[in-house]
Scaffold this active site. Structure first.
Site, mmCIF file in Angstrom:
data_model
loop_
_atom_site.group_PDB
_atom_site.id
_atom_site.type_symbol
_atom_site.label_atom_id
_atom_site.label_comp_id
_atom_site.label_asym_id
_atom_site.label_seq_id
_atom_site.Cartn_x
_atom_site.Cartn_y
_atom_site.Cartn_z
ATOM 1 N N ASP A 101 0.844 -1.293 0.044
ATOM 2 C CA ASP A 101 0.000 -0.007 -0.117
ATOM 3 C C ASP A 101 0.959 1.266 -0.048
ATOM 4 O O ASP A 101 1.897 1.386 0.717
ATOM 5 C CB ASP A 101 -0.946 0.035 1.301
ATOM 6 C CG ASP A 101 -2.001 0.949 0.964
ATOM 7 O OD1 ASP A 101 -1.748 2.236 0.915
ATOM 8 O OD2 ASP A 101 -3.482 0.428 1.085
ATOM 9 N N TYR A 127 -7.302 11.626 3.222
ATOM 10 C CA TYR A 127 -6.931 10.113 2.598
ATOM 11 C C TYR A 127 -6.414 10.503 1.185
ATOM 12 O O TYR A 127 -5.324 9.854 1.109
ATOM 13 C CB TYR A 127 -8.165 9.223 2.368
ATOM 14 C CG TYR A 127 -7.553 7.992 1.718
ATOM 15 C CD1 TYR A 127 -7.112 7.093 2.498
ATOM 16 C CD2 TYR A 127 -8.348 7.865 0.370
ATOM 17 C CE1 TYR A 127 -6.712 5.821 1.734
ATOM 18 C CE2 TYR A 127 -7.877 6.730 -0.218
ATOM 19 C CZ TYR A 127 -7.101 5.615 0.403
ATOM 20 O OH TYR A 127 -7.080 4.560 -0.116
ATOM 21 N N SER A 132 -1.703 14.379 -13.925
ATOM 22 C CA SER A 132 -3.170 14.677 -14.466
ATOM 23 C C SER A 132 -3.248 15.860 -14.949
ATOM 24 O O SER A 132 -2.754 16.861 -14.255
ATOM 25 C CB SER A 132 -4.060 14.320 -13.232
ATOM 26 O OG SER A 132 -5.326 14.737 -13.673
ATOM 27 N N GLU A 178 -5.896 17.851 -14.403
ATOM 28 C CA GLU A 178 -6.570 18.282 -13.295
ATOM 29 C C GLU A 178 -5.666 19.219 -12.740
ATOM 30 O O GLU A 178 -6.114 20.215 -12.014
ATOM 31 C CB GLU A 178 -7.222 17.364 -12.383
ATOM 32 C CG GLU A 178 -8.241 16.385 -12.956
ATOM 33 C CD GLU A 178 -9.744 17.583 -13.153
ATOM 34 O OE1 GLU A 178 -9.766 18.406 -12.062
ATOM 35 O OE2 GLU A 178 -10.462 17.124 -13.926
ATOM 36 N N TYR A 231 -7.840 16.288 -4.795
ATOM 37 C CA TYR A 231 -7.033 15.408 -5.792
ATOM 38 C C TYR A 231 -5.991 16.112 -6.657
ATOM 39 O O TYR A 231 -4.688 15.755 -6.848
ATOM 40 C CB TYR A 231 -8.027 14.658 -6.851
ATOM 41 C CG TYR A 231 -7.387 13.902 -7.809
ATOM 42 C CD1 TYR A 231 -6.591 12.771 -7.525
ATOM 43 C CD2 TYR A 231 -7.328 14.553 -9.075
ATOM 44 C CE1 TYR A 231 -6.042 11.860 -8.556
ATOM 45 C CE2 TYR A 231 -6.903 13.668 -10.245
ATOM 46 C CZ TYR A 231 -6.151 12.436 -10.008
ATOM 47 O OH TYR A 231 -5.618 11.849 -10.853
ATOM 48 N N HIS A 242 -8.287 10.132 -19.959
ATOM 49 C CA HIS A 242 -8.305 9.011 -20.952
ATOM 50 C C HIS A 242 -9.284 7.929 -20.386
ATOM 51 O O HIS A 242 -9.181 7.396 -19.216
ATOM 52 C CB HIS A 242 -6.808 8.274 -20.998
ATOM 53 C CG HIS A 242 -6.271 8.352 -19.778
ATOM 54 N ND1 HIS A 242 -5.465 9.483 -19.145
ATOM 55 C CD2 HIS A 242 -5.511 7.201 -19.162
ATOM 56 C CE1 HIS A 242 -4.998 9.095 -17.997
ATOM 57 N NE2 HIS A 242 -5.076 7.730 -18.012
#
Length: 406
Positions: free
Chosen positions: A123, A160, A195, A197, A218, A248
Site C-alpha cells: 500500500d 486520505y 493529471s 486536473e 486530488y 483517458h
C-alpha cells in the site's frame, strides 16, 4: 445482429457466476516472489528494449506497477507483457476481489513458466511494504499509477487523498532512492502518473510549461507528487518522469466516472433497464483519449536517454454534452429525453476547460493517439450495450432487481 436467447442466457450465467468463479480462482496465496522463474528462455524480438543482460545471460526486464488493478494498470500490464516484460503489481488487501480488469491475463503462479504477471500485497500508505518489494523484486522500471483518483470524492475524503496521492508518491520515491543507494542499481527508471486536473483553472491549451492551478484536493495532491518527482530527479539524479495525462477512457473505466456513467446508462436505457441519467455540469470540456493509447506513452518516456516531463493528450476538447450526443445518438436515442441535472454532482470548484498541447511528446517520443473521440465513445457504448443485454437476462430470470436505477 441480434444474439440468440441461448447465447444471452449463457452470457448471463457467466456474469451471475463470475464472483463464485473468482473465489475459486483466487483461493491461493498471493503470487510469491519465490516462485518467480528465471525466464531466460523468454526473450523478446531483436531490437526490443525489454531484455537486460545479467552476467552474460539475457533476461526480461522487470516492471513494478502500483495501481495494477485500475484501468491504466491493466492496459499497461498487457502492453508490457506483449513486449516480453515480467510484471509485478502491488495491490491492496480487500475483503472483495478487485482484480476484474486483469483476471483475463492472470495465470496461476504454479504454472511457473507462463506466469509472467505476479501480484503482491502492499500500500502507498505503508512505506515498509514498498521498500520490501523493491528489494525483493529488483525492478528495472517502476510505474506509480495508484491513487484515489476520483476528483469529486477527493472533496469528501481530502486527508486520505493527500496521504495516498501526494505522500504516497513521496514514500515510493524515497523507497526507490534508498533501494538504489543500498544496492547500487542506478538503472531503475520511475514513472509518476500526473493529471491534467493539475492545470485546473489555467486557460487552455496546457503544456509542460503551463502553470498549475489545481481546483480540488486530488489535483493539489497530484501537483505535490509531480514536484516530489522533479525534486528527486534533480536532487538525487533519479531517472524519474512525470506523465501529465489528459482524460483517458475505455470500457474498463470505473462506472462512477462521467464517461462510463454515460455509456453504462445508454446500454441500460437501450434495453429497458433504466430510464433516467443524473448528471452535473454538462458544459465542462475535456480532452478525452483512449487509455490503451496512453499507456504506450508512459513506456516510451522511460525508454529515453534522459528523464523529462511530458503532456499526453489528443489536443481536442469536447464537452460532456457532446459526449452525450455521440453516445445516445449512436443507438438512436435523444439524450435530452433521459438526462436530468442534479446539483449534487456539481463540484465545489469547477474546472471548465482542459485541452492539452502534446507537441513535445509527439516530437520527442514520436507518440500520437490512434483512437479518435467518436471511435472511443462508440467503443464504450458497444461494450456497455453487451453488458446490459446480459444484465437484462438476469433481471428477466429474477436474479437481479432492475429498479436499482430510476
Amino acid at each position: 445482429m441480434e444474439e440468440s436467447d441461448d447465447t444471452l442466457m449463457k452470457g448471463a450465467r457467466q456474469v451471475y457466476h463470475k464472483q463464485i468463479h473468482r473465489l475459486a480462482l483466487y483461493q491461493k496465496p498471493i503470487n510469491s516472489i519465490s516462485d518467480r522463474p528465471s525466464m531466460a528462455s523468454e526473450t523478446n524480438q531483436p531490437g526490443s528494449d525489454s531484455t537486460t543482460p545479467v552476467n552474460g545471460e539475457i533476461k526480461p526486464k522487470i516492471a513494478l506497477i502500483t495501481g495494477i488493478t485500475g484501468q491504466d494498470g491493466s492496459y499497461l500490464t498487457e502492453f508490457l507483457l506483449d513486449k516480453g516484460y515480467e510484471v509485478h503489481g502491488l495491490i491492496r488487501r480487500s475483503s472483495n476481489f478487485n482484480t476484474q480488469r486483469i483476471n483475463h491475463i492472470y495465470i496461476d503462479p504454479h504454472n511457473a513458466h507462463k506466469a509472467r504477471m505476479k501480484l503482491h500485497y502492499a500500500d502507498l500508505s505503508d512505506a515498509s511494504s514498498l521498500r520490501r518489494w523493491l528489494d525483493t523484486i529488483n525492478p528495472d522500471e517502476v510505474y506509480n499509477l495508484a491513487a484515489q483518483s476520483h476528483v469529486a470524492v477527493s472533496f469528501e475524503i481530502p486527508d486520505y487523498t493527500a496521504d495516498v496521492v501526494a505522500t504516497g508518491a513521496l514514500r515510493l520515491l524515497e523507497a526507490v532512492r534508498s533501494h538504489i543507494a543500498a544496492t547500487g542499481r542506478s538503472q531503475i527508471k520511475y514513472y509518476q502518473a500526473g493529471s491534467s486536473e493539475m492545470f485546473g483553472s489555467t486557460p487552455p491549451p496546457q503544456s509542460e510549461t503551463t502553470p498549475f492551478h489545481p481546483r480540488s484536493p486530488y489535483a493539489a495532491s497530484k501537483c505535490a507528487a509531480h514536484w516530489y518527482t522533479v525534486n528527486y530527479r534533480e536532487a538525487y539524479g533519479l531517472y524519474a518522469c512525470n506523465g501529465i495525462l489528459f482524460n483517458h477512457e475505455s470500457p474498463r473505466r470505473g462506472e462512477n466516472f462521467v464517461t462510463r456513467k454515460i455509456t453504462r446508462a445508454v446500454g441500460r436505457i437501450k434495453v429497458g433497464l433504466q430510464n433516467k441519467l443524473f448528471l452535473g455540469n454538462l458544459q465542462a470540456s475535456r480532452d478525452w483519449g483512449f487509455a490503451g493509447d496512453y499507456v504506450e506513452a508512459m513506456w516510451m518516456m522511460l525508454q529515453q536517454e534522459k528523464p523529462d516531463d511530458y503532456v499526453v493528450a489528443t489536443e481536442e476538447s469536447h464537452t460532456v454534452e457532446e459526449f452525450l450526443e455521440v453516445a445516445f445518438g449512436y443507438v438512436g436515442l435523444n439524450w435530452k429525453d433521459h438526462v436530468v441535472i442534479d446539483k449534487r454532482y456539481f463540484r465545489p470548484a469547477e474546472v471548465d476547460n482542459l485541452k492539452g498541447d502534446s507537441s513535445k511528446t509527439r516530437k520527442v517520443l514520436g507518440w500520437k493517439p490512434k483512437v479518435g473521440f467518436e471511435q472511443l465513445v462508440k467503443m464504450m457504448v458497444e461494450e456497455d450495450i453487451d453488458l446490459a443485454k446480459r444484465e437484462k437476462v438476469l433481471v428477466d430470470a429474477g436474479f437481479m432487481d432492475a429498479q436499482q436505477q430510476p
